[in-house]
Design a protein around this motif. Structure first.
Motif, short mmCIF file in Angstrom:
data_model
loop_
_atom_site.label_atom_id
_atom_site.label_comp_id
_atom_site.label_asym_id
_atom_site.label_seq_id
_atom_site.Cartn_x
_atom_site.Cartn_y
_atom_site.Cartn_z
N THR A 5 55.13 29.39 -77.66
CA THR A 5 53.84 28.29 -77.61
C THR A 5 53.96 27.44 -78.52
N PHE A 7 51.51 25.44 -80.98
CA PHE A 7 50.06 25.48 -81.11
C PHE A 7 49.57 24.14 -81.95
N ASP A 50 42.26 24.43 -84.76
CA ASP A 50 43.00 24.28 -83.67
C ASP A 50 44.44 25.12 -83.56
N LYS A 53 43.06 29.58 -84.53
CA LYS A 53 42.28 30.13 -83.51
C LYS A 53 43.34 30.26 -82.21
N ALA A 54 44.12 28.95 -82.03
CA ALA A 54 44.79 29.31 -80.87
C ALA A 54 46.10 30.40 -80.99
N GLU A 57 44.02 33.76 -80.54
CA GLU A 57 43.85 33.79 -78.84
C GLU A 57 45.25 34.04 -78.07
N SER A 58 46.00 33.51 -78.50
CA SER A 58 47.54 33.79 -77.66
C SER A 58 47.77 35.07 -78.19
#
Length: 316
Positions: A5, A7, A50, A53-54, A57-58
């Motif tokens: 991912t 981020f 950003d 937090k990402a 959440e991931s």
């Protein structure tokens, strides 16, 4: 890369919000193109909002079963519960490894039983035994299973797991259809002649795990913590010689490429997510590994759940 991912973080962003930004405050006459204080603060705020937090959440979107954790006293069971909740860890298998006498071992297991009762939705029990006390160890396995424990762990270094003293222990686990997890080491002195051991001489090295797993291919044997320190590359190369062995991903060491190599040599089906109380790094090393979504889900949850399913202890 398969599915890592993005981020929105990169090397320049990281440096400008951490070490380089701090250096710039004291070395502005030496370094060029150092971000101003305002620029660093703005980037840091963006990074926090950003980036982290990402990441969180991931991480939380994946159900997780922690195959290797600890409750050191009844009082810190709540802290285990809180840490697991923050990172989306559904359940954690916990033990208190140690105890020189049978009474101490039993008392430690009682603490785990109490933690299971106080946090039934989070904490699963791992039974600790010492194979030097054969009859008492077998009786304790039966007692702990009767009290709802789901496996043995984290067994330590009283004897090597390949020692015949472990045969009746493994056979009892097979009878109960439960996994057995034992502390594995790869520090140089414990597996290469001529070097001073840095762990007790009876510590189990990868070859010991291979020997017992090939003797009992029907057993569910787990080598504890690839990131426990030592040569994890050597561990991966040796453990592939026993196709029924499992390896947990825990430990404070989180070198780049560690999980990727374990997948290459063992396959994703043989890796079990675990923290050994290193919660953020435990989750992070799986999130940032070069894994497919299917493999990430296997490691985080499905592989360990399938082992627990054999005795009906799986998570719903």
């Amino acid at each position: 890369m398969k599915n890592r991912t993005d981020f929105g973080l990169n090397r320049r962003t990281f440096l400008s919000t951490s070490g380089l930004g701090l250096l710039g405050a004291s070395m502005s006459g030496v370094l060029c193109n150092v971000p101003s204080k305002e620029e660093s603060e703005q980037t840091a705020n963006t990074f926090q909002k950003d980036g982290w937090k990402a990441i969180m959440e991931s991480a939380k979107k994946y159900p997780k079963l922690d195959a290797h954790n600890h409750v050191w006293s009844g009082s810190n069971a709540a802290q285990v519960d809180e840490s697991c909740e923050a990172l989306g860890i559904t359940k954690a298998a916990c033990s208190i490894p140690g105890g020189k006498k049978v009474a101490e071992i039993r008392a430690n297991n009682d603490i785990i039983i109490q933690a299971m009762k106080s946090h039934p939705k989070r904490i699963m029990g791992q039974c600790y035994i010492n194979p030097l006390f054969k009859k008492e160890a077998l009786d304790e396995i039966d007692r702990c299973v009767d009290n709802g424990m789901v496996m043995l762990g984290e067994l330590y270094d009283a004897v090597k797991i390949s020692d015949p003293m472990y045969y009746p222990i493994v056979e009892r686990c097979i009878r109960h259809k439960i996994p057995l997890m034992l502390h594995g080491v790869t520090t140089l002195g414990n597996w290469r002649p001529g070097y001073l051991p840095t762990n007790p001489p009876n510590s189990s090295v990868p070859e010991d795990f291979v020997e017992i797993a090939n003797r009992y291919p029907e057993a569910m044997i787990i080598c504890g913590h690839i990131g426990g320190g030592g040569n994890w590359e050597y561990m991966c190369r040796i453990l592939r010689k026993a196709p029924t062995l499992f390896l947990d991903t825990s430990g404070s060491v989180s070198d780049e490429g560690m999980i990727d190599m374990a997948v290459k040599y063992l396959g994703a089906d043989r890796l079990l997510f675990a923290t050994d109380m290193n919660y953020e790094t435990g989750v992070g090393k799986i999130i940032w590994a070069d894994l497919s979504e299917a493999d990430r889900k296997k490691i985080f949850f499905e592989n360990f759940n399938n082992l627990l399913r054999k005795a009906g202890n799986h998570a719903s």
